[in-house]
Design a protein around this motif. Structure first.
Motif, PDB file in Angstrom:
ATOM      1  N   LEU A  37       0.847  -1.176   0.000  1.00  0.00           N
ATOM      2  CA  LEU A  37       0.000   0.000   0.000  1.00  0.00           C
ATOM      3  C   LEU A  37       0.886   1.230   0.000  1.00  0.00           C
ATOM      4  CD1 LEU A  37      -0.888   1.185   3.341  1.00  0.00           C
ATOM      5  CD2 LEU A  37      -0.972  -1.264   3.294  1.00  0.00           C
ATOM      6  N   GLY A  38       0.353   2.312  -0.533  1.00  0.00           N
ATOM      7  CA  GLY A  38       1.123   3.538  -0.652  1.00  0.00           C
ATOM      8  C   GLY A  38       0.472   4.477  -1.631  1.00  0.00           C
ATOM      9  N   PRO A  39       1.201   5.517  -2.072  1.00  0.00           N
ATOM     10  CA  PRO A  39       0.634   6.449  -3.049  1.00  0.00           C
ATOM     11  C   PRO A  39       0.261   5.721  -4.340  1.00  0.00           C
ATOM     12  CG  PRO A  39       2.632   7.341  -2.049  1.00  0.00           C
ATOM     13  CD  PRO A  39       2.552   5.904  -1.627  1.00  0.00           C
ATOM     14  N   PHE A  40      -0.883   6.068  -4.904  1.00  0.00           N
ATOM     15  CA  PHE A  40      -1.337   5.401  -6.125  1.00  0.00           C
ATOM     16  C   PHE A  40      -0.325   5.551  -7.248  1.00  0.00           C
ATOM     17  CE2 PHE A  40      -3.378   5.964 -10.294  1.00  0.00           C
ATOM     18  CZ  PHE A  40      -3.795   4.657 -10.496  1.00  0.00           C
ATOM     19  N   ALA A  41       0.222   6.749  -7.432  1.00  0.00           N
ATOM     20  CA  ALA A  41       1.145   6.980  -8.547  1.00  0.00           C
ATOM     21  C   ALA A  41       2.351   6.052  -8.471  1.00  0.00           C
ATOM     22  CB  ALA A  41       1.588   8.445  -8.565  1.00  0.00           C
ATOM     23  N   GLU A  42       2.874   5.849  -7.260  1.00  0.00           N
ATOM     24  CA  GLU A  42       4.047   4.991  -7.111  1.00  0.00           C
ATOM     25  C   GLU A  42       3.713   3.534  -7.406  1.00  0.00           C
ATOM     26  OE1 GLU A  42       5.936   5.442  -3.359  1.00  0.00           O
ATOM     27  OE2 GLU A  42       6.186   7.624  -3.547  1.00  0.00           O
ATOM     28  N   LEU A  43       2.601   3.043  -6.881  1.00  0.00           N
ATOM     29  CA  LEU A  43       2.252   1.641  -7.104  1.00  0.00           C
ATOM     30  C   LEU A  43       1.854   1.394  -8.561  1.00  0.00           C
ATOM     31  CD1 LEU A  43       0.262   0.856  -3.830  1.00  0.00           C
ATOM     32  CD2 LEU A  43       2.579   0.158  -4.428  1.00  0.00           C
ATOM     33  N   ALA A  44       1.173   2.351  -9.168  1.00  0.00           N
ATOM     34  CA  ALA A  44       0.793   2.186 -10.564  1.00  0.00           C
ATOM     35  C   ALA A  44       2.020   2.160 -11.462  1.00  0.00           C
ATOM     36  CB  ALA A  44      -0.147   3.307 -10.994  1.00  0.00           C
TER      37      ALA A  44
END
Length: 223
Positions: free
Chosen positions: A34-41
């Protein structure tokens, strides 16, 4: 298949710092990251993405669920509602007049668990004496916990008003009603509410739920 669930605000657990545009990466029945969406995407460019409005949190715990599901009857719509109405039926006299069989209790419990899932509930606490009711609860995907010692009223109480459309805010933090935390390796079990933050969730209640995920499966989605 991995799925990335993202919302405007992610709260991983009670008292945890909220994360704007946060996301939960699910693989199978577990949370992988889990984490910022931009980083995981960016890290998982081929992942399936589910975008939700509002607040993503651990799901809710409904205490006293044996009262909700074994001493409250939910008329079958449309087959019974013309005669019995749409409201849940409770009280010894009213229930006695229905002459309910175990099979009817089981069917009622299935309808009741759907109402709980539609309010972001992922776990229930209570002792079920009717086998068909317990079977319905287990098959619903809800986690069954033994009754806990009384600790005062919960922040968001799904009993009994959840089935009628309202939840009352009676504590200072909605997180007091959460079941578990969101972290890598934890069960993929969470809910999304169409609210801006915990304060609004506490004020408006769990009828704002738009999605409920248990075991990585989307078991409720508001249409």
């Amino acid at each position: 298949m991995r799925t990335l669930h993202t919302a405007g605000l992610l709260v991983p657990g009670p008292g945890a710092a909220p994360l704007g545009d946060g996301a939960v990466l699910v693989e199978g029945d577990r949370i992988e990251a889990l984490g910022p969406f931009a980083e995981l995407a960016a890290r998982y460019p081929q992942v399936r993405v589910r975008r939700w409005p509002g607040l993503l949190t651990p799901g809710l715990l409904a205490r006293g669920a044996d009262t909700l599901l074994e001493r409250t009857y939910y008329p079958d719509d449309p087959y019974e509602t013309a005669e019995l109405g749409t409201d849940p039926i409770s009280g010894a006299d009213a229930l006695g007049a229905l002459e309910l069989t175990e099979a009817r209790w089981g069917n009622s419990a299935r309808r009741g668990t759907q109402k709980l899932l539609a309010r972001g509930v992922v776990a229930v606490a209570g002792r079920f004496a009717i086998p068909a009711v317990r079977t319905a609860v287990v098959r619903s995907g809800l986690t069954v916990l033994p009754p806990a010692p009384y600790e005062g009223p919960p922040a968001l109480d799904p009993l009994p008003d959840a089935v009628r459309g309202d939840l009352h805010a009676v504590r200072e933090a909605a997180g007091q009603a959460f079941h578990g935390v969101l972290e890598p390796g934890a069960p993929a079990r969470f809910a999304v509410f169409a609210v801006a933050d915990e304060a609004e969730l506490l004020s408006r209640g769990a009828t704002t739920c738009v999605a409920t995920v248990i075991g990585g499966r989307l078991l409720h989605r508001r249409r």
